[in-house]
Scaffold this motif. Sequence first.
Motif, PDB file in Angstrom:
ATOM      1  N   ASP A 139     -27.155 -40.032  15.645  1.00 27.86           N
ATOM      2  CA  ASP A 139     -25.936 -40.150  16.433  1.00 27.86           C
ATOM      3  C   ASP A 139     -24.739 -39.984  15.511  1.00 27.86           C
ATOM      4  OD1 ASP A 139     -23.874 -40.736  18.105  1.00 27.86           O
ATOM      5  OD2 ASP A 139     -24.467 -42.802  18.508  1.00 27.86           O
ATOM      6  N   GLU A 140     -24.034 -38.868  15.649  1.00 24.92           N
ATOM      7  CA  GLU A 140     -22.899 -38.600  14.758  1.00 24.92           C
ATOM      8  C   GLU A 140     -21.704 -39.499  15.058  1.00 24.92           C
ATOM      9  OE1 GLU A 140     -23.036 -34.259  13.046  1.00 24.92           O
ATOM     10  OE2 GLU A 140     -22.652 -34.163  15.216  1.00 24.92           O
ATOM     11  N   LYS A 141     -21.601 -39.983  16.281  1.00 21.95           N
ATOM     12  CA  LYS A 141     -20.474 -40.852  16.627  1.00 21.95           C
ATOM     13  C   LYS A 141     -20.554 -42.167  15.860  1.00 21.95           C
ATOM     14  CE  LYS A 141     -18.189 -43.095  20.539  1.00 21.95           C
ATOM     15  NZ  LYS A 141     -18.192 -43.284  22.023  1.00 21.95           N
ATOM     16  N   HIS A 142     -21.768 -42.736  15.786  1.00 20.33           N
ATOM     17  CA  HIS A 142     -21.945 -44.023  15.104  1.00 20.33           C
ATOM     18  C   HIS A 142     -22.560 -43.856  13.715  1.00 20.33           C
ATOM     19  CE1 HIS A 142     -21.910 -45.071  19.466  1.00 20.33           C
ATOM     20  NE2 HIS A 142     -21.130 -46.056  19.032  1.00 20.33           N
ATOM     21  N   ILE A 148     -35.219 -42.080  20.972  1.00 20.64           N
ATOM     22  CA  ILE A 148     -35.072 -41.591  22.341  1.00 20.64           C
ATOM     23  C   ILE A 148     -36.456 -41.334  22.938  1.00 20.64           C
ATOM     24  CG2 ILE A 148     -32.833 -40.513  21.892  1.00 20.64           C
ATOM     25  CD1 ILE A 148     -34.280 -37.817  21.855  1.00 20.64           C
ATOM     26  N   GLU A 149     -36.533 -41.395  24.262  1.00 19.95           N
ATOM     27  CA  GLU A 149     -37.777 -41.096  24.959  1.00 19.95           C
ATOM     28  C   GLU A 149     -38.010 -39.586  24.922  1.00 19.95           C
ATOM     29  OE1 GLU A 149     -39.845 -43.175  26.114  1.00 19.95           O
ATOM     30  OE2 GLU A 149     -38.758 -45.062  26.348  1.00 19.95           O
ATOM     31  N   GLY A 150     -39.226 -39.184  24.586  1.00 23.51           N
ATOM     32  CA  GLY A 150     -39.517 -37.759  24.489  1.00 23.51           C
ATOM     33  C   GLY A 150     -39.642 -37.054  25.816  1.00 23.51           C
ATOM     34  N   ASP A 151     -39.847 -37.814  26.909  1.00 19.84           N
ATOM     35  CA  ASP A 151     -40.052 -37.186  28.209  1.00 19.84           C
ATOM     36  C   ASP A 151     -38.964 -37.551  29.206  1.00 19.84           C
ATOM     37  OD1 ASP A 151     -40.706 -39.822  28.436  1.00 19.84           O
ATOM     38  OD2 ASP A 151     -42.621 -39.521  29.457  1.00 19.84           O
ATOM     39  N   ARG A 152     -37.818 -38.007  28.705  1.00 14.90           N
ATOM     40  CA  ARG A 152     -36.707 -38.339  29.591  1.00 14.90           C
ATOM     41  C   ARG A 152     -35.446 -37.613  29.154  1.00 14.90           C
ATOM     42  NH1 ARG A 152     -37.192 -44.916  30.630  1.00 14.90           N
ATOM     43  NH2 ARG A 152     -39.350 -44.902  31.430  1.00 14.90           N
ATOM     44  N   VAL A 153     -34.619 -37.279  30.149  1.00 14.81           N
ATOM     45  CA  VAL A 153     -33.372 -36.575  29.875  1.00 14.81           C
ATOM     46  C   VAL A 153     -32.279 -37.590  29.564  1.00 14.81           C
ATOM     47  CG1 VAL A 153     -31.631 -35.020  30.812  1.00 14.81           C
ATOM     48  CG2 VAL A 153     -34.038 -34.682  31.381  1.00 14.81           C
ATOM     49  N   LEU A 154     -31.549 -37.352  28.486  1.00 16.68           N
ATOM     50  CA  LEU A 154     -30.453 -38.238  28.113  1.00 16.68           C
ATOM     51  C   LEU A 154     -29.225 -37.968  28.976  1.00 16.68           C
ATOM     52  CD1 LEU A 154     -30.584 -38.046  24.214  1.00 16.68           C
ATOM     53  CD2 LEU A 154     -31.423 -39.898  25.663  1.00 16.68           C
ATOM     54  N   LEU A 155     -28.413 -38.994  29.187  1.00 13.72           N
ATOM     55  CA  LEU A 155     -27.130 -38.805  29.839  1.00 13.72           C
ATOM     56  C   LEU A 155     -26.228 -37.960  28.953  1.00 13.72           C
ATOM     57  CD1 LEU A 155     -26.512 -42.443  31.132  1.00 13.72           C
ATOM     58  CD2 LEU A 155     -27.383 -40.496  32.428  1.00 13.72           C
ATOM     59  N   PHE A 156     -25.265 -37.290  29.565  1.00 19.29           N
ATOM     60  CA  PHE A 156     -24.363 -36.420  28.795  1.00 19.29           C
ATOM     61  C   PHE A 156     -23.672 -37.207  27.682  1.00 19.29           C
ATOM     62  CE2 PHE A 156     -20.091 -34.795  28.020  1.00 19.29           C
ATOM     63  CZ  PHE A 156     -20.382 -33.492  27.629  1.00 19.29           C
ATOM     64  N   GLU A 157     -23.238 -38.424  27.992  1.00 22.48           N
ATOM     65  CA  GLU A 157     -22.524 -39.217  26.992  1.00 22.48           C
ATOM     66  C   GLU A 157     -23.406 -39.521  25.779  1.00 22.48           C
ATOM     67  OE1 GLU A 157     -22.844 -39.960  30.160  1.00 22.48           O
ATOM     68  OE2 GLU A 157     -20.830 -39.519  30.916  1.00 22.48           O
ATOM     69  N   GLN A 158     -24.712 -39.647  26.018  1.00 26.10           N
ATOM     70  CA  GLN A 158     -25.630 -39.945  24.918  1.00 26.10           C
ATOM     71  C   GLN A 158     -25.961 -38.695  24.106  1.00 26.10           C
ATOM     72  OE1 GLN A 158     -28.611 -41.726  27.605  1.00 26.10           O
ATOM     73  NE2 GLN A 158     -28.518 -43.552  26.299  1.00 26.10           N
TER      74      GLN A 158
END
Length: 461
Positions: A139-142, A148-158
Motif C-alpha cells: 500500500d503506497e498510501k501507508h 488481500i483475498e486472492g478470489d475477491r475484488v477490492l474496492l476502488f479506494e483499496q
Amino acid sequence: MPKLDASGCSQPDSMKSLQSCDNEHSVVQGVKETDTLGCAHTERSEDYTRRARAGGSPGSTTMTPRSPCCTRGNRCLHRKERLSRRKHAARESPVRRYDNQFLRTWTNAPLLVRQDTGLFLREQMLWPDASLNRYVVWDEKHNMPFPIEGDRVLLFEQSATLRLRGDVDVIVAGKAPTRVVCTPALELLARAAAPYGPGHVEHITGVAPACLTAASKLMCAGRRIAYHAWTGISQHSNSTQTERAVASLYALSGSYDLVGGNRVRRGPFYRPVNGLGALSPSQLSKALGADKRPIGPPAMGWVTARDMYLAVTEAKPYPIRVLVAFGTNLPLSQADSALAEEALKRLEFYAHCDLFETPAARFADIFLPVNTPWEHEGIRFGFEISDEAASLVQLRQRVVEPRGESRADNDIVFDLACRLGIKDEFFGGNLEAGWNYMLEPLGLSLADLRANRGIKCEIDS
C-alpha cells in the motif's frame, strides 16, 4: 483473483466480441474464419469487420501466410513460423501503456513476489500467528504491506494505492527476522519483456520494427480491444506459453469483459448436469496429468491426448484399458499419429461412435452409427454474438427420421447407463426427464420449448 498470465480470453468465446461493432480494435491471431467457420458465421464476421473499420476500428491481424482476413486488417504481422511467444514479449516490452485500475483490481499484477525464492509473499511469512495465509501487496498510501483475498475484488479506494512497479523491502518473520526484497508481479513481467526490443524481435521473428511498433500503438491507445485466436495458436507446439503471453498482453489493455472487448456473460441460469462440482476432489485428482499440470486442463476435467496414450501403452500413472469415443479422430486431430495408433491397438476394448468411419474408428471393436443433428432433438442454452442471442433457450427439433440403425449420442449414453446398472443417475433412462431437470430453474419445460421457436431468459451480461 485472476492471474495476469491467464486473464485474457477463452478462445471459443472470443469470436463473439470480434463480431461486435462496439469494439474499437480487433486482434485476430492465426485464424482464417473464411476457411474454418460456417458460411453464415463467416459472412457475419466479414460484415462486422468492414463496418467496424468504416467506424474507425482497425484490425491488427497476425497470419502466416496471407489470408482474406489479413487483407481486411490495418496491420498484418507476418512472422517466422515457430517463435510467436517472443513476438508477444516484444509487444509487452517495454510495459508502459496499461490499464492501472484493471490490473490492480482484477489481476495478480500487484501481488508481491520474493526475490530470494521467486514465490509469492504470503501473510504468514510476515505474521506467523495469522489465521489465514493470504497474498500480500504494498500500500503506497501507508507505505506498508497488507494481505488481500486472492478470489475477491477490492474496492476502488483499496486498490487505487497498490504498488505496481519497483521493489520494496519487507521484514520476514523467523527466529531471526530477515529483510527481503519483493517485487510486484507486473514489474517482473516488464523486466522479462524488456530485452525484446523491436530490433531484437525482428531478428527472431522477421516482423519489421515499424510494423510491430504501429501494431503496438493501435493496441495500446486505450481502445476497446477484441481478441480472437484459434488454430494459429492452438495447434502450435508452443501453444500454452504463447497463449499465456497473449493473455498477459490482453490483460494489460483492460478490455477484458468490457462492451466491445471479450465479454463474459453468465446465464441462462439452467441446472447443469455435467458440472465439475459433481466430482469429488479425490475423483477429480485422478484426471491424467493432474500431478504434472495441477492448474492446467486436468483441473477442469480434461486430459491431453499424450497423457492418455501413455496411460494405455505404459500404464502411467495407471492403466487405461477401455475407451468409448464419440466422434474423436485421435490419429488426425492430435499430435503424434504413430503413438495414437499404437495406443488404440493396445486397448482391450474400444467402442467408437460416429457419423462415418474414420481412421480412428478402424481400430474399434464395435462401431456404433450416430445420426446427424437433423435426425434428433437438442437443446441450446444461449447463443453467441449479442446479449439478445445469449439469452435465448431453444429446442432444435427433429427434421427427418433417423436413417438405418443410427442413434443420437444421448440415446447411446442413456441406454448404456441403464445396462451398466446406473439407471437412476440418468433420470431413469429418460432423456426428456433430464432436460426438464435442467430447465426447471428457468421455469420452463420441454413442452414450452416445443411450442415456441425460442424463449428468452435472464442473463448476467
